[in-house]
Design a protein around this motif. Sequence first.
Motif, PDB file in Angstrom:
ATOM      1  N   SER A   1       0.854  -1.181   0.000  1.00  0.00           N
ATOM      2  CA  SER A   1       0.000   0.000   0.000  1.00  0.00           C
ATOM      3  C   SER A   1       0.895   1.239   0.000  1.00  0.00           C
ATOM      4  O   SER A   1       2.030   1.199   0.464  1.00  0.00           O
ATOM      5  CB  SER A   1      -0.930  -0.007   1.217  1.00  0.00           C
ATOM      6  N   TYR A   2       0.378   2.297  -0.571  1.00  0.00           N
ATOM      7  CA  TYR A   2       1.118   3.556  -0.667  1.00  0.00           C
ATOM      8  C   TYR A   2       0.318   4.648   0.017  1.00  0.00           C
ATOM      9  O   TYR A   2      -0.899   4.584   0.092  1.00  0.00           O
ATOM     10  CB  TYR A   2       1.348   3.919  -2.142  1.00  0.00           C
ATOM     11  N   TRP A   3       1.031   5.667   0.519  1.00  0.00           N
ATOM     12  CA  TRP A   3       0.359   6.819   1.103  1.00  0.00           C
ATOM     13  C   TRP A   3       0.944   8.077   0.476  1.00  0.00           C
ATOM     14  O   TRP A   3       1.975   8.034  -0.191  1.00  0.00           O
ATOM     15  CB  TRP A   3       0.468   6.815   2.617  1.00  0.00           C
TER      16      TRP A   3
ATOM     17  N   SER B   1      -3.957   5.122   3.394  1.00  0.00           N
ATOM     18  CA  SER B   1      -3.159   4.303   2.485  1.00  0.00           C
ATOM     19  C   SER B   1      -4.020   3.930   1.288  1.00  0.00           C
ATOM     20  O   SER B   1      -5.233   3.813   1.396  1.00  0.00           O
ATOM     21  CB  SER B   1      -2.704   3.025   3.187  1.00  0.00           C
ATOM     22  N   TYR B   2      -3.375   3.731   0.156  1.00  0.00           N
ATOM     23  CA  TYR B   2      -4.068   3.377  -1.074  1.00  0.00           C
ATOM     24  C   TYR B   2      -3.477   2.087  -1.618  1.00  0.00           C
ATOM     25  O   TYR B   2      -2.280   1.839  -1.519  1.00  0.00           O
ATOM     26  CB  TYR B   2      -3.926   4.487  -2.119  1.00  0.00           C
TER      27      TYR B   2
END
Length: 165
Positions: free
Chosen positions: A90-92, A130-131
């Motif tokens: 996950s990315y933020w 988070s994405y």
Amino acid sequence: MMRKQWILCLLAAALFCGTAASLLSQEQEPVIPYVPPRPATTLVMLPDGSTVHVELARTEAEREYGLMGRTSLLPGHGMLFIHDRPAEYSYWMYHCKISLDILWMDADHRIVELSPDTPPCKGKASTCPSYGGHAPSLYVLELPAGSIKAHDLQVGQTVNFNLTR
């Protein structure tokens, strides 16, 4: 005597509560070491035949810093994150100043997940959502916001690129 002890108890409780509240309000922000921008020397070909010049983020420090602090990202440019092994990443958008489109790809460069128009996080680290990270991926590509729509990118399509070690 009883009144004096009661007042001391109240003062101690107030002092403790004030200190606890003060400590709680001073959340520690993560310290992420600065990584200078790298030349965008790698070409990525999107499924529609368009090419994108990307910076590579190969190390943990490069992946962690990503596009933080950038105030713009030119059309036709981006960053390709290369992970060591497939996993659910996950990315933020902590300390990111611009919206981005994010694509997650598996080891065969197939798109497994998309996050269009991902907004920057303007708050503290603890408030940044988070994405992605719902499907195993090895590569993550960040592009200027609107790229997913402009290039009609979809899960299952293949993105072409060659990496030299």
